[in-house]
Design a protein around this motif. Structure first.
Motif, short mmCIF file in Angstrom:
data_model
loop_
_atom_site.label_atom_id
_atom_site.label_comp_id
_atom_site.label_asym_id
_atom_site.label_seq_id
_atom_site.Cartn_x
_atom_site.Cartn_y
_atom_site.Cartn_z
N ASN A 169 21.16 16.12 5.90
CA ASN A 169 20.95 15.15 4.98
C ASN A 169 20.76 14.80 3.27
OD1 ASN A 169 19.35 14.54 7.57
ND2 ASN A 169 17.07 15.83 6.87
N LYS A 170 21.20 16.24 2.87
CA LYS A 170 21.31 15.93 1.63
C LYS A 170 23.40 15.40 1.29
CE LYS A 170 22.25 19.13 -1.79
NZ LYS A 170 22.44 21.02 -2.06
N VAL A 171 23.90 15.52 2.42
CA VAL A 171 24.79 14.58 2.05
C VAL A 171 25.31 13.82 2.37
CG1 VAL A 171 27.34 15.05 3.77
CG2 VAL A 171 26.34 17.33 2.65
N ALA A 172 24.32 13.34 3.73
CA ALA A 172 23.95 11.71 3.98
C ALA A 172 24.08 10.48 2.67
CB ALA A 172 22.62 11.27 5.04
N GLU A 173 22.83 11.17 1.81
CA GLU A 173 22.13 10.44 0.99
C GLU A 173 23.70 10.06 -0.19
OE1 GLU A 173 19.45 11.21 -2.66
OE2 GLU A 173 19.00 11.97 -0.25
N ILE A 174 24.40 11.41 0.05
CA ILE A 174 25.55 11.32 -1.45
C ILE A 174 26.29 10.05 -0.86
CG2 ILE A 174 26.68 12.81 -2.23
CD1 ILE A 174 25.88 14.79 -2.26
N MET A 175 26.84 10.51 0.23
CA MET A 175 28.08 10.26 1.08
C MET A 175 27.48 8.31 1.10
SD MET A 175 29.62 12.31 4.25
CE MET A 175 30.50 11.51 4.90
N ASN A 176 26.49 7.78 1.88
CA ASN A 176 25.67 6.67 2.13
C ASN A 176 26.02 5.98 0.38
OD1 ASN A 176 26.04 7.29 4.44
ND2 ASN A 176 23.43 7.51 4.18
N ALA A 177 26.00 6.39 -0.83
CA ALA A 177 25.74 5.91 -2.03
C ALA A 177 27.12 6.56 -2.30
CB ALA A 177 24.90 7.10 -2.85
N GLY A 178 27.93 5.90 -1.47
CA GLY A 178 29.76 6.16 -1.86
C GLY A 178 30.21 7.09 -3.00
N LYS A 179 29.33 8.44 -2.69
CA LYS A 179 29.65 9.01 -3.93
C LYS A 179 30.27 10.65 -3.46
CE LYS A 179 27.25 7.59 -7.79
NZ LYS A 179 27.57 7.15 -8.75
N LEU A 180 31.13 11.36 -4.34
CA LEU A 180 31.47 12.32 -3.54
C LEU A 180 30.54 13.86 -3.24
CD1 LEU A 180 34.83 12.55 -5.82
CD2 LEU A 180 34.51 12.20 -3.00
N VAL A 181 31.02 14.44 -2.68
CA VAL A 181 30.16 15.71 -2.20
C VAL A 181 30.78 16.68 -2.89
CG1 VAL A 181 28.46 16.90 -0.46
CG2 VAL A 181 29.39 14.75 0.65
N SER A 182 29.67 17.25 -3.57
CA SER A 182 29.92 18.18 -4.37
C SER A 182 30.74 19.95 -3.75
CB SER A 182 28.63 19.39 -4.89
OG SER A 182 28.30 20.56 -4.01
N LEU A 223 36.73 -2.85 5.84
CA LEU A 223 35.38 -4.10 6.14
C LEU A 223 35.47 -3.79 7.81
CD1 LEU A 223 35.13 -6.62 3.57
CD2 LEU A 223 33.33 -4.98 3.97
N LYS A 224 36.28 -4.32 8.18
CA LYS A 224 36.63 -4.42 9.75
C LYS A 224 35.95 -2.96 10.94
CE LYS A 224 40.96 -5.57 12.87
NZ LYS A 224 41.96 -4.45 13.33
N ARG A 225 36.07 -1.93 10.23
CA ARG A 225 36.04 -0.77 10.61
C ARG A 225 34.50 -0.96 10.66
NH1 ARG A 225 37.18 5.38 8.84
NH2 ARG A 225 36.13 4.15 6.82
N ALA A 226 34.17 -2.02 9.62
CA ALA A 226 32.31 -1.75 9.57
C ALA A 226 31.84 -2.10 10.79
CB ALA A 226 31.60 -2.48 8.88
N GLN A 227 32.89 -3.52 11.11
CA GLN A 227 32.49 -4.71 12.16
C GLN A 227 32.22 -4.03 13.69
OE1 GLN A 227 34.93 -7.47 12.06
NE2 GLN A 227 32.94 -8.42 10.75
N GLU A 228 33.71 -3.21 13.52
CA GLU A 228 33.62 -1.95 15.42
C GLU A 228 32.89 -0.84 15.07
OE1 GLU A 228 38.78 -3.49 14.96
OE2 GLU A 228 38.00 -1.70 14.47
N GLY A 266 30.10 0.39 12.52
CA GLY A 266 29.16 0.29 11.58
C GLY A 266 29.08 1.79 10.83
N ARG A 267 30.19 2.46 9.77
CA ARG A 267 30.03 3.34 9.35
C ARG A 267 29.26 3.39 8.17
NH1 ARG A 267 34.84 7.63 8.48
NH2 ARG A 267 33.49 7.31 5.97
N ALA A 268 28.16 4.08 8.14
CA ALA A 268 27.28 3.28 6.76
C ALA A 268 27.68 3.60 5.67
CB ALA A 268 25.59 4.57 7.01
N ASP A 269 28.57 3.93 5.38
CA ASP A 269 29.37 4.39 3.81
C ASP A 269 30.11 3.06 3.86
OD1 ASP A 269 30.99 5.35 6.08
OD2 ASP A 269 31.65 6.75 3.87
N ASP A 270 30.94 2.05 5.48
CA ASP A 270 31.56 1.13 5.53
C ASP A 270 31.13 -0.46 4.78
OD1 ASP A 270 34.01 2.63 5.55
OD2 ASP A 270 34.03 2.38 7.69
#
Ligand code: B4P
Length: 191
Positions: A48-61, A126-131, A133-137
Motif C-alpha cells: 500500500n505504501k509502494v502503491a501511493e509512491i508509484m501512483n504519484a510518479g515518484k521513485l520508491v525508496s 498513453l497507448k499502454r494506458a488505453q490497453e 490501464g496502469r495507474a501511473d500511465d
C-alpha cells in the motif's frame, strides 16, 4: 555470469526488451517495476505504501528497492546471469548493486542505455494506458516520472560511462529492430 543492466527513461521499452533478452540468453529477469507491482497487488502494508509512491510518479525508496533486489540476487545466484530491468535508478542503487554482485563474486558486463525522444515515450505510455490501464500511465504522472528520471536516474549513466560500461542503443523503431541492436552489443560484451 552475464549480468546486464537495462537503463533508460520511462516507457523506452526496458520491460519489453528485457523479456526478449531473457529468452535469447537464458538469463534471470529482475524487474523492480514488476516486483513492486506484485507487492502492490498483494495488498500488504508495504504494498500500500509502494502503491501511493508509484501512483504519484515518484521513485520508491532505495531502502525498499535495494532489499528486494538483494534477496532476489542471493536466491538466484546459480543462474547464468541477470537482466536488471529498471534498476538501478539512483546513484545509491548503483553503488548497492555493485556491492550485491561483489557478494556473489560477480559484476556488471554492460549497461545498455535505451533512449528515445520524450514525445515518443509519452505516446507509448498513453497507448499502454488505453490497453492495460496502469495507474501511473496518465499525462500528469508521466510528466512527474520524467522529472524524477532526469533528476535522479539520468546521472547514473555517468557512473557507468566512467567505468566504460555504458552502451547507448537507439530505442526508436520497431521492437524487433531495437532488439537486434541490443543483441549486437550483448554479443560484443559476451564474446
Ligand atoms: P517500470 O515498471 O520500470 O516501468 P517503465 O519505466 O514505465 O517502463 P519500461 O521502460 O519498462 O517500458 P515498457 O517496456 O513497458 O517502473 C514503474 C515505476 O516503478 C516507476 O515509476 C517507479 O515508481 C517504480 N520503480 C521501478 N523500479 C524502481 C527503482 N529501481 N527504484 C525506485 N522506484 C522504482 O514499454 C512501454 C510501452 O511501450 C509498452 O506498452 C510497450 O508495448 C511499448 N513499446 C515498447 N517498445 C516499443 C517500440 N519499439 N515501439 C513502440 N512501442 C513500444
Amino acid at each position: 555470469m552475464l549480468n546486464i543492466v537495462l537503463f533508460g527513461p520511462p516507457g523506452v521499452g526496458k520491460g519489453t526488451q528485457a523479456k526478449k533478452l531473457v529468452e535469447r540468453y537464458g538469463l534471470k529477469h529482475l524487474s523492480t517495476g514488476d516486483m513492486l507491482r506484485a507487492e502492490k497487488a498483494s495488498g500488504s502494508d508495504l504494498g500500500n505504501k509502494v502503491a501511493e509512491i508509484m501512483n504519484a510518479g515518484k521513485l520508491v525508496s532505495d531502502e525498499i528497492v535495494n532489499a528486494i533486489v538483494e534477496s532476489q540476487v542471493r536466491a538466484n545466484r546459480d543462474e547464468k546471469g541477470f537482466i536488471f530491468d529498471g534498476y538501478p535508478r539512483t546513484s545509491a542503487q548503483a553503488a548497492k548493486l555493485d556491492e550485491i554482485l561483489a557478494g556473489i563474486d560477480a559484476g556488471i558486463a554492460a549497461t545498455l542505455f535505451l533512449d528515445a525522444p520524450k514525445e515518443e515515450l509519452v505516446s507509448r505510455l498513453l497507448k499502454r494506458a488505453q490497453e492495460q490501464g496502469r495507474a501511473d500511465d496518465n499525462e500528469e504522472t508521466i510528466e512527474k516520472r520524467v522529472v524524477e528520471y532526469n533528476e535522479k536516474t539520468l546521472p547514473v549513466a555517468e557512473v557507468y560511462r566512467a567505468q566504460d560500461k555504458l552502451r547507448t542503443v537507439e530505442g526508436l523503431g520497431e521492437i524487433d529492430e531495437v532488439f537486434e541492436r541490443l543483441v549486437a552489443v550483448v554479443e560484443i560484451v559476451n564474446a
